[in-house]
Structures are given as structure tokens and as C-alpha cells.
Design an enzyme around this catalytic site. Structure first.
Site, PDB file in Angstrom:
ATOM      1  N   LYS A 194       3.849   1.647  -5.326  1.00 54.63           N
ATOM      2  CA  LYS A 194       3.594   0.247  -5.244  1.00 54.63           C
ATOM      3  C   LYS A 194       4.918  -0.797  -4.011  1.00 54.63           C
ATOM      4  CE  LYS A 194       0.023  -0.066  -7.869  1.00 54.63           C
ATOM      5  NZ  LYS A 194       0.644   0.379  -8.976  1.00 54.63           N
ATOM      6  N   LYS A 236      14.142   0.316 -12.233  1.00 57.93           N
ATOM      7  CA  LYS A 236      13.287  -0.873 -11.928  1.00 57.93           C
ATOM      8  C   LYS A 236      14.471  -1.879 -12.793  1.00 57.93           C
ATOM      9  CE  LYS A 236       8.605   0.507 -12.451  1.00 57.93           C
ATOM     10  NZ  LYS A 236       6.707  -0.386 -12.211  1.00 57.93           N
ATOM     11  N   LYS A 265       9.851   8.920  -5.761  1.00 53.87           N
ATOM     12  CA  LYS A 265       7.727   8.977  -5.886  1.00 53.87           C
ATOM     13  C   LYS A 265       7.228   7.848  -5.158  1.00 53.87           C
ATOM     14  CE  LYS A 265       6.245   5.621  -9.987  1.00 53.87           C
ATOM     15  NZ  LYS A 265       5.200   5.702 -10.252  1.00 53.87           N
TER      16      LYS A 265
HETATM   17  N1  AQP Z   1       3.822   8.536  -7.290  1.00 50.99           N
HETATM   18  C1  AQP Z   1       2.853   9.329  -8.533  1.00 50.99           C
HETATM   19  N2  AQP Z   1       2.303  10.549  -8.586  1.00 50.99           N
HETATM   20  C2  AQP Z   1       1.274  10.573  -9.606  1.00 50.99           C
HETATM   21  N3  AQP Z   1       0.946   9.710 -10.488  1.00 50.99           N
HETATM   22  C3  AQP Z   1       1.349   8.698 -10.597  1.00 50.99           C
HETATM   23  N4  AQP Z   1       1.483   7.611 -10.691  1.00 50.99           N
HETATM   24  C4  AQP Z   1       1.498   6.381  -9.916  1.00 50.99           C
HETATM   25  N5  AQP Z   1       2.672   6.629  -9.333  1.00 50.99           N
HETATM   26  C5  AQP Z   1       2.272   8.443  -9.439  1.00 50.99           C
HETATM   27  C6  AQP Z   1       0.126   7.414 -12.021  1.00 50.99           C
HETATM   28  O1  AQP Z   1      -0.647   6.115 -11.706  1.00 50.99           O
HETATM   29  C7  AQP Z   1      -0.813   6.023 -13.007  1.00 50.99           C
HETATM   30  C8  AQP Z   1      -0.486   4.696 -12.921  1.00 50.99           C
HETATM   31  O2  AQP Z   1       0.295   4.360 -12.531  1.00 50.99           O
HETATM   32  P1  AQP Z   1       0.855   2.239 -12.055  1.00 50.99           P
HETATM   33  O3  AQP Z   1       0.512   1.898 -10.897  1.00 50.99           O
HETATM   34  O4  AQP Z   1       0.467   1.530 -13.220  1.00 50.99           O
HETATM   35  O5  AQP Z   1       1.953   2.179 -12.405  1.00 50.99           O
HETATM   36  P2  AQP Z   1       3.866   2.904 -12.002  1.00 50.99           P
HETATM   37  O6  AQP Z   1       3.735   4.148 -12.660  1.00 50.99           O
HETATM   38  O7  AQP Z   1       4.283   2.496 -12.009  1.00 50.99           O
HETATM   39  O8  AQP Z   1       3.515   3.191 -10.345  1.00 50.99           O
HETATM   40  P3  AQP Z   1       3.559   2.763  -8.622  1.00 50.99           P
HETATM   41  O9  AQP Z   1       3.570   2.759  -8.408  1.00 50.99           O
HETATM   42  O10 AQP Z   1       5.052   3.015  -9.103  1.00 50.99           O
HETATM   43  O11 AQP Z   1       3.975   1.115  -9.155  1.00 50.99           O
HETATM   44  P4  AQP Z   1       4.367  -0.276  -9.263  1.00 50.99           P
HETATM   45  O12 AQP Z   1       5.772   0.238  -7.877  1.00 50.99           O
HETATM   46  O13 AQP Z   1       3.830  -0.903  -9.090  1.00 50.99           O
HETATM   47  O14 AQP Z   1       6.103  -0.029 -10.336  1.00 50.99           O
HETATM   48  C9  AQP Z   1      -0.052   6.437 -14.360  1.00 50.99           C
HETATM   49  O15 AQP Z   1      -1.079   7.738 -14.583  1.00 50.99           O
HETATM   50  C10 AQP Z   1       1.230   6.740 -13.433  1.00 50.99           C
HETATM   51  O16 AQP Z   1       1.468   8.265 -13.718  1.00 50.99           O
END
Ligand code: AQP
Length: 333
Positions: A198, A112, A195
């Protein structure tokens, strides 16, 4: 010991299929067997810049999404992390027991912060300690998360172990990761090596839980595959990350056994499989989307869920903080 789950999602935008399959769908499957706390981790969200008006609305929408996916507000505590100040308080105490070397190993910070490491906030660096505090504050026994959070969860276990050893008592429960289902790491629809996220700049890389049926169908149609045909067995999946990803999503949403899928689609072109995948996505996501929209019109109801969840969570949080402060030698008159 009470079997208790804690998990959460950042209100950083529209929740997507990765959040659903990696986290929320599994919370729903486990909720009857555990005491459940599901928070909206807004303090994690501000580790990168956020628009304040959008953030609070996004927090409500995340609560609505939990409910729309099937979390029971009668049983689970649903609340924003920032409403329980003990998360931040415990985080500081744990930070004072966490060697920098442990944090330096965390891959999410490296991903990040990218090349702008010196510009990243201290909050982004300390993110995994706050996540440890979220979990340990409630003495959670189990934490259902996607595969991407495994390293942070191991850190939470290490921090709890170090704290307990330092004070020679089993005060903090060591949590078990629960990484479940056929799609523990949902990948981008445009690139099978990153992955679904968002923050990906490409909207076509992810399926939002608020996407219309047509958007879902178009995104699946355009999802990257390759020039081969649909695999007939697991050997034919080698090195085909995008195909593996679409297959995993299909298995997780349909519940169909993988051999049945190979038998039905093996050797055929991808368009047949994609049509079926789009149908399954629409069937699963359509009702969730409709319910999110309905709940977003019921702000007072959502706020009452938040207040109830916060009150329940606070009782548990205060219990742990009382013990932690006494153990560490902090004033708590
Ligand atoms: N691609 C994914 N596959 C499986 N599990 C996922 N999770 C997130 N993306 C995937 C699971 O969702 C929960 C919370 O995620 P989060 O939104 O708090 O944080 P993140 O993992 O950083 O998700 P993003 O979408 O990548 O958000 P941004 O872009 O804002 O950083 C967790 O249980 C995570 O494992």
C-alpha cells in the site's frame, strides 16, 4: 482444542491484490473449518503517522472489504484491534519477556525504518510484539498470512514458547502459520523484486480491490515483463521475477493448472497472456469493488458488525488475560 484462526490487515489505505491473495482469499477458504477472528489492526497502522479522520474511515472500509471478499459476519468476529484493550495489555507483558536481540533481527523494521532508524517510533520497532499479542490473546491455533509475515509469526511462536517455559505451564497456544495458495508473495507490477504494498509511491505498482475495470486493465497492460516470450516451462522462468509474479497472480485467481498455462501461452508474446490475466482480474475484483461501495453506504450496518465482533472477541481476550495476569503475579481482583 478449538481450531481457531486470527488474522488482520492494517487500515493504511486501499487494500490490494497482495492483501487479497496473501490473506483474505485464504481466510474465506478456511472460515468454515475454524472459529475465526479477523481484526483490522489499527494499532499497527499508527506505528507510522496517520490522518485521524482518514484512519477511522479506512478502518470501516477494511471491514467492508472483508465482507465484500466473502467473510461471513454471522460466523467470524470482525473488529478493530483498538476496540479490545487487551491487545495492548498483553503486548506489554510479552514485551517484558522478549529479548531485544530477537527484535533486532526483524527485517520489516529495517525495511520500513530505512536510513532514518533513529526517527522511527518505538511502536514500529515493537510492532512484532503487538502482532504476537494479537495472536496469542485468542489462543489462535492457525494464522493465515502472506509470506512477508513469516518472520513475525516465527517470533510470535518463540515468544509464546519462552513465556510458557518461564512460567513452566502451557498457557499460550503456539500458533501454526498458514501460508497458502499460488501467490503467497505478490510482487509490485513495476519491480518484481519488491512486494506489492500500500505504501509504494507508484499507484501502477499495485491493483487495488477498488480499482475500476479500466484501471485494472491498464495496470496489467503496463505491468513490467521482459523482451522474451511467455515461458513454456518452469526452467524458462529462471531470473524472470516479473513474469513469475504475473503467472502466480493468474494461477491464484483462475485456479488453472500451471501446465495448462504453459501449454496455452508458451512461446507467445505477452500481450495475449496479459489480456487473459486482465480478464481474470476484472472477473474477480469487479464484484468485490461493487460490494465495497454498497457496504460503505451502510455505515450503521458496518458499525453493528464491529460491535458484535468486538463483544465476541472481548470474551476470549479476557479469559486469556485473566490466566496471564494470575500467572505473572499481577493484580486482577
Ligand atoms: N504483496 C503481498 N503478497 C502477499 N501477501 C501480502 N500481504 C500484504 N502484502 C502482501 C498480506 O496481507 C496481510 C496484511 O498486510 P498489512 O496491510 O497489514 O501489512 P503489510 O504486509 O505491511 O501490507 P502493505 O501493503 O505492505 O502495507 P503497508 O504499505 O501499509 O505497510 C498480511 O497477511 C500480509 O502477509
Amino acid at each position: 482444542m478449538t481450531k481457531r484462526i486470527l488474522s488482520g490487515i492494517q487500515p493504511t489505505g486501499n487494500l490490494h491484490l497482495g492483501n487479497y491473495l496473501g490473506a483474505i482469499k485464504n481466510w474465506v477458504a478456511l472460515q468454515n473449518d475454524y472459529e475465526c477472528l479477523f481484526c483490522v489492526v489499527d494499532l499497527h497502522a499508527i506505528t507510522v503517522p496517520q490522518d485521524p479522520i482518514h484512519l477511522i474511515q479506512s478502518t470501516r472500509e477494511t471491514v467492508a472489504t472483508y465482507l465484500a471478499c466473502g467473510i461471513s459476519a454471522d460466523d467470524a468476529s470482525i473488529f478493530p484491534q483498538s476496540m479490545v484493550a487487551e491487545h495492548s495489555e498483553l503486548m506489554w507483558i510479552l514485551a517484558c519477556h522478549t529479548p531485544l536481540g530477537w527484535l533486532n533481527r526483524m527485517t520489516q523494521f529495517k525495511e520500513k525504518a530505512g536510513k532514518q532508524k533513529d526517527q522511527a517510533s518505538m511502536g514500529l520497532y515493537a510492532y512484532p510484539v503487538l502482532m504476537a499479542a494479537d495472536i496469542l490473546l485468542y489462543q489462535a491455533t492457525d494464522v493465515p498470512v502472506g509470506e512477508d509475515q513469516k518472520q513475525h509469526l516465527e517470533l510470535a511462536r518463540d515468544i509464546a514458547g519462552a513465556f510458557n517455559r518461564h512460567y513452566k505451564k502451557d498457557l499460550l497456544t503456539i500458533p501454526e502459520p498458514r501460508i497458502m495458495g499460488a501467490a503467497t508473495r505478490v510482487m509490485s507490477l513495476r519491480d518484481g523484486s519488491s512486494k506489492m504494498s500500500k505504501s509504494d509511491v507508484s499507484d501502477a505498482s499495485r491493483i487495488h480491490l477498488k480499482d475500476s475495470d479500466d484501471e485494472i486493465i491498464q495496470k496489467i497492460k503496463k505491468a513490467r515483463t521482459d523482451s522474451g516470450s511467455f515461458p513454456s516451462d518452469s526452467k524458462e522462468l529462471d531470473g524472470r521475477l516479473e513474469v513469475q509474479n504475473l503467472l502466480n497472480i493468474y494461477l491464484a485467481l483462475s485456479g488453472v493448472d500451471v501446465q495448462t498455462v504453459y501449454a496455452e501461452f508458451g512461446g507467445r508474446n505477452f500481450s495475449d497472456f496479459k489480456n487473459h490475466l486482465a480478464d481474470v482480474c476484472v472477473e474477480n475484483i469487479g464484484p468485490i469493488r461493487e460490494k465495497i461501495h454498497r457496504l460503505m453506504d451502510e455505515q450503521q450496518y458496518l458499525d453493528s458488525i464491529i460491535q458484535k465482533g468486538t463483544a465476541k472477541a472481548k470474551v476470549l481476550a479476557q479469559d486469556t488475560m485473566r490466566d496471564v495476569k494470575k500467572t505473572v503475579g499481577l493484580c486482577n481482583f
